[in-house]
Design a protein around this motif. Structure first.
Motif, PDB file in Angstrom:
ATOM      1  N   PRO A   1      -4.263  11.386  10.159  1.00  0.00           N
ATOM      2  CA  PRO A   1      -3.439  11.105   8.979  1.00  0.00           C
ATOM      3  C   PRO A   1      -4.092  10.111   8.019  1.00  0.00           C
ATOM      4  O   PRO A   1      -4.728   9.143   8.446  1.00  0.00           O
ATOM      5  CB  PRO A   1      -2.166  10.518   9.585  1.00  0.00           C
ATOM      6  CG  PRO A   1      -2.621   9.869  10.850  1.00  0.00           C
ATOM      7  CD  PRO A   1      -3.756  10.720  11.374  1.00  0.00           C
ATOM      8  N   VAL A   2      -3.936  10.382   6.730  1.00  0.00           N
ATOM      9  CA  VAL A   2      -4.314   9.440   5.674  1.00  0.00           C
ATOM     10  C   VAL A   2      -3.009   8.888   5.113  1.00  0.00           C
ATOM     11  O   VAL A   2      -2.179   9.647   4.618  1.00  0.00           O
ATOM     12  CB  VAL A   2      -5.139  10.133   4.566  1.00  0.00           C
ATOM     13  CG1 VAL A   2      -5.451   9.149   3.450  1.00  0.00           C
ATOM     14  CG2 VAL A   2      -6.410  10.720   5.147  1.00  0.00           C
ATOM     15  N   ARG A   3      -2.819   7.564   5.226  1.00  0.00           N
ATOM     16  CA  ARG A   3      -1.532   6.957   4.919  1.00  0.00           C
ATOM     17  C   ARG A   3      -1.613   6.064   3.688  1.00  0.00           C
ATOM     18  O   ARG A   3      -2.650   5.447   3.418  1.00  0.00           O
ATOM     19  CB  ARG A   3      -1.048   6.139   6.120  1.00  0.00           C
ATOM     20  CG  ARG A   3      -0.677   6.980   7.328  1.00  0.00           C
ATOM     21  CD  ARG A   3      -0.950   6.257   8.636  1.00  0.00           C
ATOM     22  NE  ARG A   3      -2.368   6.268   8.984  1.00  0.00           N
ATOM     23  CZ  ARG A   3      -2.892   5.609  10.014  1.00  0.00           C
ATOM     24  NH1 ARG A   3      -2.101   4.889  10.790  1.00  0.00           N
ATOM     25  NH2 ARG A   3      -4.184   5.681  10.258  1.00  0.00           N
ATOM     26  N   ALA A   4      -0.495   6.007   2.941  1.00  0.00           N
ATOM     27  CA  ALA A   4      -0.410   5.163   1.754  1.00  0.00           C
ATOM     28  C   ALA A   4       0.077   3.774   2.146  1.00  0.00           C
ATOM     29  O   ALA A   4       1.068   3.632   2.860  1.00  0.00           O
ATOM     30  CB  ALA A   4       0.543   5.784   0.734  1.00  0.00           C
ATOM     31  N   ILE A   5      -0.636   2.750   1.681  1.00  0.00           N
ATOM     32  CA  ILE A   5      -0.277   1.353   1.940  1.00  0.00           C
ATOM     33  C   ILE A   5      -0.228   0.624   0.602  1.00  0.00           C
ATOM     34  O   ILE A   5      -1.135   0.761  -0.223  1.00  0.00           O
ATOM     35  CB  ILE A   5      -1.316   0.661   2.859  1.00  0.00           C
ATOM     36  CG1 ILE A   5      -1.403   1.383   4.204  1.00  0.00           C
ATOM     37  CG2 ILE A   5      -0.960  -0.812   3.038  1.00  0.00           C
ATOM     38  CD1 ILE A   5      -0.161   1.292   5.041  1.00  0.00           C
ATOM     39  N   GLU A   6       0.830  -0.154   0.401  1.00  0.00           N
ATOM     40  CA  GLU A   6       0.928  -0.897  -0.855  1.00  0.00           C
ATOM     41  C   GLU A   6      -0.122  -2.001  -0.888  1.00  0.00           C
ATOM     42  O   GLU A   6      -0.234  -2.810   0.038  1.00  0.00           O
ATOM     43  CB  GLU A   6       2.326  -1.493  -1.028  1.00  0.00           C
ATOM     44  CG  GLU A   6       2.513  -2.161  -2.387  1.00  0.00           C
ATOM     45  CD  GLU A   6       3.945  -2.598  -2.607  1.00  0.00           C
ATOM     46  OE1 GLU A   6       4.616  -2.031  -3.503  1.00  0.00           O
ATOM     47  OE2 GLU A   6       4.404  -3.509  -1.880  1.00  0.00           O
ATOM     48  N   GLY A   7      -0.884  -2.032  -1.965  1.00  0.00           N
ATOM     49  CA  GLY A   7      -1.910  -3.059  -2.111  1.00  0.00           C
ATOM     50  C   GLY A   7      -2.845  -2.722  -3.249  1.00  0.00           C
ATOM     51  O   GLY A   7      -2.943  -1.572  -3.688  1.00  0.00           O
ATOM     52  N   ARG A   8      -3.537  -3.730  -3.728  1.00  0.00           N
ATOM     53  CA  ARG A   8      -4.476  -3.547  -4.841  1.00  0.00           C
ATOM     54  C   ARG A   8      -5.936  -3.607  -4.410  1.00  0.00           C
ATOM     55  O   ARG A   8      -6.831  -3.303  -5.192  1.00  0.00           O
ATOM     56  CB  ARG A   8      -4.201  -4.598  -5.920  1.00  0.00           C
ATOM     57  CG  ARG A   8      -2.806  -4.450  -6.536  1.00  0.00           C
ATOM     58  CD  ARG A   8      -2.578  -5.405  -7.684  1.00  0.00           C
ATOM     59  NE  ARG A   8      -1.259  -5.202  -8.269  1.00  0.00           N
ATOM     60  CZ  ARG A   8      -0.963  -4.297  -9.187  1.00  0.00           C
ATOM     61  NH1 ARG A   8      -1.928  -3.498  -9.642  1.00  0.00           N
ATOM     62  NH2 ARG A   8       0.258  -4.182  -9.661  1.00  0.00           N
ATOM     63  N   VAL A   9      -6.170  -4.016  -3.179  1.00  0.00           N
ATOM     64  CA  VAL A   9      -7.538  -4.053  -2.656  1.00  0.00           C
ATOM     65  C   VAL A   9      -7.805  -2.749  -1.905  1.00  0.00           C
ATOM     66  O   VAL A   9      -7.057  -2.396  -0.975  1.00  0.00           O
ATOM     67  CB  VAL A   9      -7.732  -5.254  -1.714  1.00  0.00           C
ATOM     68  CG1 VAL A   9      -9.125  -5.209  -1.085  1.00  0.00           C
ATOM     69  CG2 VAL A   9      -7.520  -6.558  -2.464  1.00  0.00           C
ATOM     70  N   PRO A  10      -8.837  -2.002  -2.265  1.00  0.00           N
ATOM     71  CA  PRO A  10      -9.107  -0.731  -1.563  1.00  0.00           C
ATOM     72  C   PRO A  10      -9.500  -0.972  -0.101  1.00  0.00           C
ATOM     73  O   PRO A  10     -10.100  -2.005   0.243  1.00  0.00           O
ATOM     74  CB  PRO A  10     -10.261  -0.125  -2.369  1.00  0.00           C
ATOM     75  CG  PRO A  10     -10.874  -1.268  -3.098  1.00  0.00           C
ATOM     76  CD  PRO A  10      -9.803  -2.261  -3.352  1.00  0.00           C
ATOM     77  N   PHE A  11      -9.143  -0.014   0.737  1.00  0.00           N
ATOM     78  CA  PHE A  11      -9.524  -0.091   2.152  1.00  0.00           C
ATOM     79  C   PHE A  11     -10.940   0.470   2.269  1.00  0.00           C
ATOM     80  O   PHE A  11     -11.137   1.674   2.469  1.00  0.00           O
ATOM     81  CB  PHE A  11      -8.517   0.684   2.992  1.00  0.00           C
ATOM     82  CG  PHE A  11      -7.162   0.017   3.057  1.00  0.00           C
ATOM     83  CD1 PHE A  11      -6.937  -1.058   3.900  1.00  0.00           C
ATOM     84  CD2 PHE A  11      -6.132   0.460   2.237  1.00  0.00           C
ATOM     85  CE1 PHE A  11      -5.705  -1.684   3.954  1.00  0.00           C
ATOM     86  CE2 PHE A  11      -4.885  -0.159   2.283  1.00  0.00           C
ATOM     87  CZ  PHE A  11      -4.668  -1.236   3.140  1.00  0.00           C
ATOM     88  N   TYR A  12     -11.892  -0.411   2.133  1.00  0.00           N
ATOM     89  CA  TYR A  12     -13.306  -0.038   2.003  1.00  0.00           C
ATOM     90  C   TYR A  12     -14.070  -0.033   3.326  1.00  0.00           C
ATOM     91  O   TYR A  12     -15.266   0.283   3.367  1.00  0.00           O
ATOM     92  CB  TYR A  12     -14.009  -0.996   1.039  1.00  0.00           C
ATOM     93  CG  TYR A  12     -13.967  -2.449   1.477  1.00  0.00           C
ATOM     94  CD1 TYR A  12     -15.019  -3.004   2.203  1.00  0.00           C
ATOM     95  CD2 TYR A  12     -12.873  -3.246   1.181  1.00  0.00           C
ATOM     96  CE1 TYR A  12     -14.989  -4.326   2.612  1.00  0.00           C
ATOM     97  CE2 TYR A  12     -12.823  -4.565   1.584  1.00  0.00           C
ATOM     98  CZ  TYR A  12     -13.875  -5.108   2.292  1.00  0.00           C
ATOM     99  OH  TYR A  12     -13.827  -6.420   2.706  1.00  0.00           O
ATOM    100  N   ARG A  13     -13.370  -0.378   4.445  1.00  0.00           N
ATOM    101  CA  ARG A  13     -14.049  -0.510   5.734  1.00  0.00           C
ATOM    102  C   ARG A  13     -13.064  -0.179   6.856  1.00  0.00           C
ATOM    103  O   ARG A  13     -11.858  -0.103   6.650  1.00  0.00           O
ATOM    104  CB  ARG A  13     -14.564  -1.935   5.912  1.00  0.00           C
ATOM    105  CG  ARG A  13     -13.433  -2.950   5.824  1.00  0.00           C
ATOM    106  CD  ARG A  13     -13.886  -4.374   6.036  1.00  0.00           C
ATOM    107  NE  ARG A  13     -12.760  -5.324   5.878  1.00  0.00           N
ATOM    108  CZ  ARG A  13     -12.818  -6.598   6.235  1.00  0.00           C
ATOM    109  NH1 ARG A  13     -13.929  -7.096   6.775  1.00  0.00           N
ATOM    110  NH2 ARG A  13     -11.770  -7.397   6.055  1.00  0.00           N
TER     111      ARG A  13
END
Length: 372
Positions: free
Chosen positions: A106-118
């Motif tokens: 699954p690819v899930r949506a998380i509230e935030g402004r910093v990308p999940f880069y790692r």
């Protein structure tokens, strides 16, 4: 011989006199006819008529389509490889909702402004960890959030993975989370690439978010735009939600097409808290009612019965049952199609009007000219 020559001259003189007299008579008659008032002119004088005051409602609405555009921007690049096994909802995505799955991951949506880069695991520290932990708190899997991935965080992630039906690794691989600035909210997916059965190889832009507020506008021809004044109110219904708007600005392009900008009555986007109903990156058309003349209800008289003055005041001439005339100041509350709702008269009274004429402009009475 001499007598014969005199007779013709005398005859010609007599003829000249007769013709002169006839000319004077004709001129006199023409003068009398010209100076007499024309019966036709008298017949063309405006007719004074009486109208009874009645209770009416005036106002005007136009049925027009509102164009709603929600611009979009990319939020994340797909990092997974394989066949798409699920595509989630996009209208109102909540914190932790599954956006799509690749090979059941699954690819899930998380509230935030910093990308999940790692990838995130025990020992990871940063704002992306805080965003993950806040989502876990919202899901009831953690009590509090900080910026450090601990064993407590790993335990919450395992519990989440159990709910999702995936392996309990206690870690989050890169590409499994998408940072969305505001949730819940709408997302847009690239349908040409992201569909069940489709194959992704990584690097595709497939998830998009809203780029600013939804734009509401009335896109009209030049003729239509003249009918809608700035400040006109607009009402519409979309997916069961009723939205109100006002016309605040206009812009005409080189083709003569005019775009009237709409905002909420108190400012801001028309859709307010329901903008998630408008698909990100889409353009929709919503039927609406545009009020160009605000409704007014009350005693109504013909517009032709109203006399206006330079200072903006108005009056009507009220006719009593006995035929007496009296001036009555009135305030015009609204008008439409030759009828005006006014304040100052009573339903059932009669007023004097000019048939086929608009409101008369009241003129000051002229002083009589001195006789000469």
């Amino acid at each position: 011989m001499a007598g014969d020559s005199v007779r013709p001259r005398a005859g010609r003189g007599l003829a000249f006199v007769v013709l002169s007299v006839l000319g004077l008579v004709a001129a006199f008659w023409a003068g009398r006819v010209t100076l007499q008032p024309s019966p036709l002119a008298e017949e063309m004088l405006p007719e004074k008529v009486l109208a009874t005051v009645t209770e009416q409602t005036v106002g005007r609405q136009l049925s027009l389509n509102v164009t709603v555009t929600q611009p979009r921007r990319p939020l994340a690049v797909n990092e997974l490889t394989g066949v798409v096994t699920e595509v989630g909802k996009t209208t109102s995505v909540g914190n932790g909702d599954v956006v799509y799955r690749v090979a059941n991951v699954p690819v899930r949506a998380i509230e935030g402004r910093v990308p999940f880069y790692r990838g995130l695991h025990s020992g990871s520290v940063g704002q992306d960890v805080r965003q993950l932990e806040r989502a876990l708190v919202g899901l009831g899997l953690m009590d509090s959030a900080d910026s450090t991935f601990t064993e407590r965080t790993a335990g919450a992630v395992k519990a989440w993975q159990t709910k999702l039906g995936t392996y309990q690794t206690g870690t989050v691989a890169v590409g499994e989370l998408v940072a969305v600035p505001t949730l819940p909210g709408p997302l847009a997916l690239e349908e040409k690439l992201l569909f069940v059965g489709g194959r992704l190889s990584g690097g595709e832009q497939v998830v998009f978010g809203a780029a600013g507020d939804a734009v509401f506008a009335l896109v009209l021809s030049e003729v239509q735009a003249r009918l809608v004044p700035t400040g006109a109110s607009v009402s519409m219904t979309f997916h069961g939600k009723q939205w109100q708007a006002i016309v605040t600005d206009s812009e005409t392009d080189e083709n003569g097409q005019t775009s009237l900008t709409l905002t909420a009555p108190g400012g801001g986007p028309v859709c307010g808290a329901d903008c998630g109903l408008v698909g990100t990156g889409s353009t929709v058309s919503i039927p609406s009612k545009v009020t160009v003349v605000e409704p007014a209800t009350g005693p109504a008289v013909p517009v032709a019965a109203i006399q206006t003055f330079a200072d903006g005041k108005a009056k009507v001439i009220v006719v009593s049952d006995s035929g007496d005339l009296s001036d009555r100041p009135v305030e015009v509350l609204g008008s439409q199609d030759g009828t005006a709702v006014v304040q100052g008269v009573v339903v059932g009274e009669r007023v004097q009007a000019l048939a086929g004429h608009g409101p008369a402009q009241a003129q000051p009475s002229a002083s009589p000219s001195p006789s000469r």
